[in-house]
Design a protein around this motif. Structure first.
Motif, PDB file in Angstrom:
ATOM      1  N   PRO A  44      50.131  49.408  33.967  1.00  0.00           N
ATOM      2  CA  PRO A  44      50.545  47.900  33.332  1.00  0.00           C
ATOM      3  C   PRO A  44      52.054  47.802  32.733  1.00  0.00           C
ATOM      4  N   MET A  45      52.905  46.907  33.086  1.00  0.00           N
ATOM      5  CA  MET A  45      54.190  46.766  32.418  1.00  0.00           C
ATOM      6  C   MET A  45      53.761  45.541  31.283  1.00  0.00           C
ATOM      7  N   ASP A  46      53.055  45.771  30.266  1.00  0.00           N
ATOM      8  CA  ASP A  46      52.694  44.837  29.231  1.00  0.00           C
ATOM      9  C   ASP A  46      53.700  44.711  28.216  1.00  0.00           C
ATOM     10  N   GLU A  47      53.308  44.187  27.062  1.00  0.00           N
ATOM     11  CA  GLU A  47      54.115  43.980  25.904  1.00  0.00           C
ATOM     12  C   GLU A  47      54.677  45.403  25.125  1.00  0.00           C
ATOM     13  N   THR A  48      53.580  46.198  25.241  1.00  0.00           N
ATOM     14  CA  THR A  48      53.892  47.578  24.792  1.00  0.00           C
ATOM     15  C   THR A  48      55.277  48.220  25.575  1.00  0.00           C
TER      16      THR A  48
END
Length: 95
Positions: A44-48
């Motif tokens: 996932p290209m999440d906020e992290t």
């Protein structure tokens, strides 16, 4: 070679590796000469991920903002890898 499971640690290491490659190639101004960054991410290209990329770009490229393309991929060179960074730099000081 041991690869951390932590995506932030992998992103920070990738930027450090790019710095080493630029210096080894003799690019005098290192990251100042970078005009394009492509980052490849597994998972996932999440906020992290986004926050880590922004943090590292602010650290390594404090004075300019090169073009940045962020891509999601199914896999990278080693199963444990979560990020790979590709840069393009011009060493305009060479004759």
């Amino acid at each position: 070679m041991e690869i951390s499971d932590d995506v932030d640690a992998q992103i920070s290491q990738a930027f450090s590796n790019v710095d080493l490659a630029l210096r080894d190639a003799g690019v005098k101004d290192g990251f100042k000469q970078v005009f394009s960054i492509k980052s490849y991410h597994v998972g996932p290209m999440d906020e992290t991920v986004f926050a880590s990329m922004k943090k590292n770009m602010a650290h390594w490229l404090p004075s300019h903002k090169p073009i940045w393309t962020q891509l999601g991929v199914a896999a990278l060179g080693l199963p444990a890898m979560k990020v790979e960074i590709d840069i393009v730099a011009i060493d305009g000081l060479r004759e």
